[in-house]
Design a protein around this motif. Structure first.
Motif, PDB file in Angstrom:
ATOM      1  N   ILE A   1      -2.664  -6.272  -3.701  1.00  0.00           N
ATOM      2  CA  ILE A   1      -3.226  -5.841  -2.414  1.00  0.00           C
ATOM      3  C   ILE A   1      -4.538  -6.579  -2.134  1.00  0.00           C
ATOM      4  O   ILE A   1      -4.769  -7.054  -1.009  1.00  0.00           O
ATOM      5  CB  ILE A   1      -3.438  -4.314  -2.416  1.00  0.00           C
ATOM      6  CG1 ILE A   1      -2.083  -3.605  -2.288  1.00  0.00           C
ATOM      7  CG2 ILE A   1      -4.373  -3.880  -1.294  1.00  0.00           C
ATOM      8  CD1 ILE A   1      -2.147  -2.114  -2.552  1.00  0.00           C
ATOM      9  N   HIS A   2      -5.377  -6.697  -3.150  1.00  0.00           N
ATOM     10  CA  HIS A   2      -6.649  -7.416  -2.970  1.00  0.00           C
ATOM     11  C   HIS A   2      -6.390  -8.864  -2.592  1.00  0.00           C
ATOM     12  O   HIS A   2      -7.085  -9.423  -1.721  1.00  0.00           O
ATOM     13  CB  HIS A   2      -7.478  -7.336  -4.258  1.00  0.00           C
ATOM     14  CG  HIS A   2      -8.782  -8.070  -4.181  1.00  0.00           C
ATOM     15  ND1 HIS A   2      -9.852  -7.625  -3.421  1.00  0.00           N
ATOM     16  CD2 HIS A   2      -9.178  -9.244  -4.750  1.00  0.00           C
ATOM     17  CE1 HIS A   2     -10.855  -8.487  -3.527  1.00  0.00           C
ATOM     18  NE2 HIS A   2     -10.475  -9.476  -4.321  1.00  0.00           N
TER      19      HIS A   2
ATOM     20  N   LEU B   1       1.916   2.643  -3.669  1.00  0.00           N
ATOM     21  CA  LEU B   1       0.928   2.918  -4.705  1.00  0.00           C
ATOM     22  C   LEU B   1       1.136   4.271  -5.377  1.00  0.00           C
ATOM     23  O   LEU B   1       1.034   4.398  -6.604  1.00  0.00           O
ATOM     24  CB  LEU B   1      -0.485   2.846  -4.118  1.00  0.00           C
ATOM     25  CG  LEU B   1      -1.090   1.452  -3.936  1.00  0.00           C
ATOM     26  CD1 LEU B   1      -2.451   1.553  -3.294  1.00  0.00           C
ATOM     27  CD2 LEU B   1      -1.176   0.717  -5.266  1.00  0.00           C
ATOM     28  N   ASP B   2       1.427   5.301  -4.590  1.00  0.00           N
ATOM     29  CA  ASP B   2       1.551   6.649  -5.149  1.00  0.00           C
ATOM     30  C   ASP B   2       2.779   6.816  -6.043  1.00  0.00           C
ATOM     31  O   ASP B   2       2.879   7.805  -6.776  1.00  0.00           O
ATOM     32  CB  ASP B   2       1.599   7.686  -4.016  1.00  0.00           C
ATOM     33  CG  ASP B   2       0.285   7.759  -3.256  1.00  0.00           C
ATOM     34  OD1 ASP B   2      -0.740   7.356  -3.828  1.00  0.00           O
ATOM     35  OD2 ASP B   2       0.290   8.226  -2.098  1.00  0.00           O
TER      36      ASP B   2
ATOM     37  N   GLN C   1       0.819  -1.213   0.000  1.00  0.00           N
ATOM     38  CA  GLN C   1       0.000   0.000   0.000  1.00  0.00           C
ATOM     39  C   GLN C   1       0.852   1.263   0.000  1.00  0.00           C
ATOM     40  O   GLN C   1       0.484   2.272  -0.600  1.00  0.00           O
ATOM     41  CB  GLN C   1      -0.941  -0.002   1.206  1.00  0.00           C
ATOM     42  CG  GLN C   1      -2.053  -1.038   1.102  1.00  0.00           C
ATOM     43  CD  GLN C   1      -2.864  -1.165   2.375  1.00  0.00           C
ATOM     44  OE1 GLN C   1      -2.349  -0.970   3.485  1.00  0.00           O
ATOM     45  NE2 GLN C   1      -4.138  -1.511   2.243  1.00  0.00           N
TER      46      GLN C   1
ATOM     47  N   LYS D   1       0.224   0.349 -11.042  1.00  0.00           N
ATOM     48  CA  LYS D   1      -0.739   0.536  -9.955  1.00  0.00           C
ATOM     49  C   LYS D   1      -1.857  -0.492 -10.033  1.00  0.00           C
ATOM     50  O   LYS D   1      -2.297  -1.030  -9.014  1.00  0.00           O
ATOM     51  CB  LYS D   1      -1.316   1.948 -10.001  1.00  0.00           C
ATOM     52  CG  LYS D   1      -2.123   2.332  -8.773  1.00  0.00           C
ATOM     53  CD  LYS D   1      -2.473   3.804  -8.782  1.00  0.00           C
ATOM     54  CE  LYS D   1      -3.192   4.210  -7.504  1.00  0.00           C
ATOM     55  NZ  LYS D   1      -3.502   5.650  -7.480  1.00  0.00           N
ATOM     56  N   GLN D   2      -2.293  -0.810 -11.248  1.00  0.00           N
ATOM     57  CA  GLN D   2      -3.339  -1.817 -11.402  1.00  0.00           C
ATOM     58  C   GLN D   2      -2.862  -3.181 -10.892  1.00  0.00           C
ATOM     59  O   GLN D   2      -3.587  -3.887 -10.189  1.00  0.00           O
ATOM     60  CB  GLN D   2      -3.761  -1.924 -12.865  1.00  0.00           C
ATOM     61  CG  GLN D   2      -4.907  -2.901 -13.087  1.00  0.00           C
ATOM     62  CD  GLN D   2      -5.340  -2.958 -14.534  1.00  0.00           C
ATOM     63  OE1 GLN D   2      -4.683  -2.415 -15.419  1.00  0.00           O
ATOM     64  NE2 GLN D   2      -6.453  -3.618 -14.806  1.00  0.00           N
ATOM     65  N   GLN D   3      -1.630  -3.541 -11.233  1.00  0.00           N
ATOM     66  CA  GLN D   3      -1.063  -4.808 -10.758  1.00  0.00           C
ATOM     67  C   GLN D   3      -0.921  -4.799  -9.242  1.00  0.00           C
ATOM     68  O   GLN D   3      -1.205  -5.794  -8.571  1.00  0.00           O
ATOM     69  CB  GLN D   3       0.289  -5.051 -11.419  1.00  0.00           C
ATOM     70  CG  GLN D   3       0.207  -5.346 -12.901  1.00  0.00           C
ATOM     71  CD  GLN D   3       1.574  -5.579 -13.524  1.00  0.00           C
ATOM     72  OE1 GLN D   3       2.600  -5.244 -12.937  1.00  0.00           O
ATOM     73  NE2 GLN D   3       1.595  -6.158 -14.710  1.00  0.00           N
ATOM     74  N   ALA D   4      -0.462  -3.672  -8.703  1.00  0.00           N
ATOM     75  CA  ALA D   4      -0.282  -3.561  -7.258  1.00  0.00           C
ATOM     76  C   ALA D   4      -1.618  -3.673  -6.526  1.00  0.00           C
ATOM     77  O   ALA D   4      -1.706  -4.301  -5.467  1.00  0.00           O
ATOM     78  CB  ALA D   4       0.401  -2.237  -6.917  1.00  0.00           C
ATOM     79  N   GLU D   5      -2.653  -3.085  -7.104  1.00  0.00           N
ATOM     80  CA  GLU D   5      -3.975  -3.156  -6.469  1.00  0.00           C
ATOM     81  C   GLU D   5      -4.512  -4.588  -6.470  1.00  0.00           C
ATOM     82  O   GLU D   5      -5.179  -5.010  -5.519  1.00  0.00           O
ATOM     83  CB  GLU D   5      -4.934  -2.200  -7.175  1.00  0.00           C
ATOM     84  CG  GLU D   5      -4.642  -0.732  -6.839  1.00  0.00           C
ATOM     85  CD  GLU D   5      -5.489   0.232  -7.642  1.00  0.00           C
ATOM     86  OE1 GLU D   5      -6.041  -0.195  -8.693  1.00  0.00           O
ATOM     87  OE2 GLU D   5      -5.593   1.405  -7.241  1.00  0.00           O
ATOM     88  N   GLN D   6      -4.214  -5.332  -7.551  1.00  0.00           N
ATOM     89  CA  GLN D   6      -4.605  -6.743  -7.586  1.00  0.00           C
ATOM     90  C   GLN D   6      -3.868  -7.527  -6.506  1.00  0.00           C
ATOM     91  O   GLN D   6      -4.453  -8.395  -5.848  1.00  0.00           O
ATOM     92  CB  GLN D   6      -4.310  -7.327  -8.965  1.00  0.00           C
ATOM     93  CG  GLN D   6      -5.208  -6.795 -10.063  1.00  0.00           C
ATOM     94  CD  GLN D   6      -4.800  -7.279 -11.440  1.00  0.00           C
ATOM     95  OE1 GLN D   6      -3.725  -7.849 -11.621  1.00  0.00           O
ATOM     96  NE2 GLN D   6      -5.650  -7.057 -12.431  1.00  0.00           N
TER      97      GLN D   6
ATOM     98  N   GLN E   1      -5.336  -9.047   0.998  1.00  0.00           N
ATOM     99  CA  GLN E   1      -6.489  -8.810   1.881  1.00  0.00           C
ATOM    100  C   GLN E   1      -7.402 -10.027   1.960  1.00  0.00           C
ATOM    101  O   GLN E   1      -8.175 -10.156   2.914  1.00  0.00           O
ATOM    102  CB  GLN E   1      -7.270  -7.599   1.383  1.00  0.00           C
ATOM    103  CG  GLN E   1      -6.533  -6.274   1.575  1.00  0.00           C
ATOM    104  CD  GLN E   1      -7.227  -5.110   0.888  1.00  0.00           C
ATOM    105  OE1 GLN E   1      -7.897  -5.297  -0.134  1.00  0.00           O
ATOM    106  NE2 GLN E   1      -7.074  -3.919   1.428  1.00  0.00           N
TER     107      GLN E   1
END
Length: 246
Positions: free
Chosen positions: A128-129, A113-114, A110, A121-126, A132
């Motif tokens: 992170i999901h 991300l910035d 997290q 960022k899209q890969q990182a968000e996946q 979680q």
């Protein structure tokens, strides 16, 4: 009689072939699994055990080296399948495994991300999901550095921070075997520090490797790489020297 079984598990992850090596320790009364793979790996663990004529229903304990997704991903599923087993982890790791504290790996992801491009960022968000989605589970027993457990020929808890602050390795006294977890990995036949980008404190990681030189190790088992072939002490010294020069 003490027995050691290496559960080499091959799988595809992000389009690449990978292998992990959870370890089963067994004596007359105990069957202890060290680490348990990604989520949904319970069938793979059962299959790997079955190939060695073992039934995971006989499991009595699971020792977790740290709370990364590939080490605790199937922990809750194991506990559901075998409610009698005892989950053991280092004292500072327990709140993360139980979901009482946010995973350090999730915090790390997290925090970046910035700094990422839109695609990154899209890969990182996946990712992170996915982090979680790891199911939390309570730890039944916590251990401390240099604690001696009486099972399977004697097991010493070796605190090896760096990859994560609460990372532990296990020294099996009777066989002089070190189960390294992610304290070190094997890449192209050489010992390396586990994925430096995911190692939270490189200085601590190097210090932990130096501390391993204090042990009489005749066999070294890496979660990523399996059984190390070669002069263990020399390989550890060379790894320390490589990072001391950086």
């Amino acid at each position: 009689m003490n027995q050691i079984h290496f559960l080499d598990i091959s799988f595809m992850y992000n389009g690449s072939a990978q292998v992990i090596t959870p370890v089963l320790l067994q004596d007359e009364h105990e069957m202890i699994l060290v680490d348990c793979g990604y989520p949904d790996f319970l069938p793979l663990l059962q299959e790997a055990a079955y190939k060695q004529h073992l039934n995971l229903g006989a499991l009595t304990k699971v020792i977790v080296t740290h709370h990364d997704m590939d080490h605790i991903g199937s922990l809750a599923a194991l506990k559901r399948a075998y409610p009698h087993l005892e989950i053991i982890a280092y004292e500072s790791e327990a709140p993360y495994i139980a979901g009482k504290k946010t995973s350090l790996r999730l915090q790390q992801a997290q925090s970046t991300l910035d700094q990422l491009s839109a695609d990154e960022k899209q890969q990182a968000e996946q990712f992170i999901h996915f982090l979680q989605s790891i199911e939390p589970i309570a730890v039944d027993r916590t251990v401390t550095n240099h604690e001696h457990l009486p099972w399977c020929g004697g097991i010493e808890i070796v605190h090896t921070p760096g990859h994560m602050p609460g990372h532990i390795s296990l020294y099996v006294t009777a066989s002089k075997m070190l189960i390294a977890g992610d304290a070190v990995v094997i890449e192209n036949g050489r010992l390396e520090i586990a994925n430096p980008a995911y190692t939270l404190d490189m200085q601590e990681a190097t210090r932990s490797i130096r501390n391993l030189l204090e042990y009489d190790i005749e066999q070294l088992i890496c979660y990523h790489g399996g059984v190390f072939q070669g002069d263990i002490k020399q390989a550890l010294r060379e790894l320390i020297q490589a990072y001391d020069q950086i």
